[in-house]
Motif scaffolding. Sequence first.
Motif, PDB file in Angstrom:
ATOM      1  N   MET A  42      -0.389  -6.467   5.775  1.00 47.34           N
ATOM      2  CA  MET A  42       0.210  -5.135   5.818  1.00 47.34           C
ATOM      3  C   MET A  42      -0.380  -4.264   4.718  1.00 47.34           C
ATOM      4  O   MET A  42      -0.540  -4.689   3.592  1.00 47.34           O
ATOM      5  N   LYS A  43      -0.695  -3.021   5.103  1.00 46.16           N
ATOM      6  CA  LYS A  43      -1.235  -2.102   4.114  1.00 46.16           C
ATOM      7  C   LYS A  43      -0.179  -1.791   3.063  1.00 46.16           C
ATOM      8  O   LYS A  43       1.016  -1.746   3.338  1.00 46.16           O
TER       9      LYS A  43
ATOM     10  N   ASP B 182       1.028  10.377   7.523  1.00 41.74           N
ATOM     11  CA  ASP B 182       1.211   8.972   7.906  1.00 41.74           C
ATOM     12  C   ASP B 182       2.688   8.595   7.960  1.00 41.74           C
ATOM     13  O   ASP B 182       3.099   7.728   8.736  1.00 41.74           O
TER      14      ASP B 182
ATOM     15  N   THR C   7       3.487   2.851  11.871  1.00 41.64           N
ATOM     16  CA  THR C   7       2.229   2.115  11.737  1.00 41.64           C
ATOM     17  C   THR C   7       2.514   0.787  11.050  1.00 41.64           C
ATOM     18  O   THR C   7       3.664   0.467  10.737  1.00 41.64           O
ATOM     19  N   ASN C   8       1.441   0.037  10.781  1.00 42.14           N
ATOM     20  CA  ASN C   8       1.628  -1.259  10.129  1.00 42.14           C
ATOM     21  C   ASN C   8       1.591  -1.167   8.605  1.00 42.14           C
ATOM     22  O   ASN C   8       1.486  -2.184   7.929  1.00 42.14           O
ATOM     23  N   SER C   9       1.687   0.056   8.059  1.00 38.20           N
ATOM     24  CA  SER C   9       1.712   0.183   6.604  1.00 38.20           C
ATOM     25  C   SER C   9       3.131   0.007   6.075  1.00 38.20           C
ATOM     26  O   SER C   9       4.109   0.298   6.773  1.00 38.20           O
ATOM     27  N   GLN C  10       3.242  -0.463   4.879  1.00 36.68           N
ATOM     28  CA  GLN C  10       4.558  -0.673   4.265  1.00 36.68           C
ATOM     29  C   GLN C  10       5.309   0.642   4.143  1.00 36.68           C
ATOM     30  O   GLN C  10       6.509   0.711   4.406  1.00 36.68           O
TER      31      GLN C  10
ATOM     32  N   SER D   3       5.041   3.330   5.992  1.00 35.29           N
ATOM     33  CA  SER D   3       5.512   3.772   7.306  1.00 35.29           C
ATOM     34  C   SER D   3       6.772   3.013   7.702  1.00 35.29           C
ATOM     35  O   SER D   3       7.730   3.600   8.218  1.00 35.29           O
ATOM     36  N   MET D   4       6.762   1.719   7.483  1.00 34.36           N
ATOM     37  CA  MET D   4       7.932   0.904   7.812  1.00 34.36           C
ATOM     38  C   MET D   4       9.159   1.336   7.012  1.00 34.36           C
ATOM     39  O   MET D   4      10.275   1.394   7.524  1.00 34.36           O
TER      40      MET D   4
ATOM     41  N   TYR E  99      10.385   4.553   8.498  1.00 38.61           N
ATOM     42  CA  TYR E  99      11.052   4.263   9.769  1.00 38.61           C
ATOM     43  C   TYR E  99      12.466   3.747   9.536  1.00 38.61           C
ATOM     44  O   TYR E  99      13.430   4.221  10.159  1.00 38.61           O
TER      45      TYR E  99
END
Length: 506
Positions: free
Chosen positions: A1-2, A10, A15-18, A20-21, A24
């Motif tokens: 994870m990025k 962004d 996305t799969n970035s920390q 973004s999570m 979210y």
Amino acid sequence: MKASIKTKIDAFFLTNSQGSMESYQHVMNQAMETLKSAVLANAPFSGASPQLVKEGLEAQFPEFLPEAADSPKEVFDKLSSAVADHAISVHHPLCAAHLHCPPMLSGLAAEVLISGLNLSMDSWDQSGAATMVEQKVMDGLCGLFGLYEGDGVMTSGGTQSNLMGLLLARERAALKLWNWDIKKQGLPVEHNLLKILCSDAAHFSVQQAASVLGLGEEAVIPVKTDAADRMCMNDLEEKLKQLKKEGKIPFALIATAGTTDFGAIDPLEKMSQTAKQYDLWFHVDAAYGGGLMMSDQHKHKLKGIDQADSITVDFHKMFYQPISCGAFLVNDRSSFSYMKRHADYLNPEEDDEEEVPNLVGKSLQTTRRFDALKPFLSFQLISRSDWSEIIRRTLSLAKDAYKMLEHDSSFAVMHKPELSTVVFRYTGDGMLTEDAINLLNYRIRDRLLANGEAVIARTKVKGQACLKFTLLNPLAEAEDLSKLIQRIKEIGQNERRMLQNEQGRS
């Protein structure tokens, strides 16, 4: 994870970035808090007028496209006060107006995955495994309804499903009668001879479909209902003979398994036999009553549905899924060939040769949500016995309401419930004129809504104004309805006094 978000925008996407999570989860937490505050409300509605709600929305959100963005907390706080606080609470036991159910938690969980994955069900390369899930749901539904050579597709609901049933019926009739391909050649000159038969209590979408299909609303021939509000087979036979005598061509017979007002179920077995005798496409609109198939105690009421050429099923009614979630089923999977089309950029013919599953060939929609996940997940998380109990409790509540109203001289009950609706009217002490009773019933419904006490429906039966309980909350109790009925009497008495004073002043 990025490790982090690269740019400001962004944070607006999943996305799969920390980072973004984290964004979210933060936004979803705000949404859940807003939803919880709405569900925890003690009333089914705020009682606010349309104008007041509009003014509140304008005050909180004066600009549709503001130059500067607020924080999620600020926006959701405003959303809570302007929207959620004035939404109809379908979760409340006294929300009983329409075929509008409280959704299961499994369906809500599925909605998170549906929106987050954001798949489109038209082609394999836009959906992947989701296509297999939908097909599994269709295969399972066909088995549930006894359509063992059948197939199906998810729809937005009963209106779309009924349209599809009549579309296939129209195509079949034109090809069989005149070797005419409407899909390619348009309507034949004889199209005004084609007639559809349904009961006079069938859903309005039958007439709507006839209009959309170019046949016109007058192509729909209403058949009388009997004392139990089901299609009268004698009148059906008379109508068919009369049409033949006039040179008209009946091509479709529509049965309703759960009418909107009375929840009546047409005689499916007898109708299927008549359809075979006259070579009619037999469509069953089971948008409301289809859920009975989940009940060992009640599924016998749909005996004969397995003889249908097509069936409408709504999951957002008696399957308790979030809106929108419907299905359209056919008895013969080859029936979908009447509407199938190919587009080189979407579902080229080569894909058929290679058995690539593109579902767009079975649907009126192109872009389409992964709604099949809602029933699929719910069927996995809830046992058959629990489903059966949910249906039993829902229908039992209607019986309780019927008994309470029937034994109270202040009310006239218009039918014995077959499913979960109860139509009745407040009559008071019997000394009122017909016009006064009609007016009082409308006032009772309006007063309950304006007070935020209850949301019940209004309808007319043979010109008489009536009230209606549409009971789709299996968690509601008979005690809730008992209190509501008593409140209806109180409002009726108060409104009667007000009406008499108004008449005295005039």
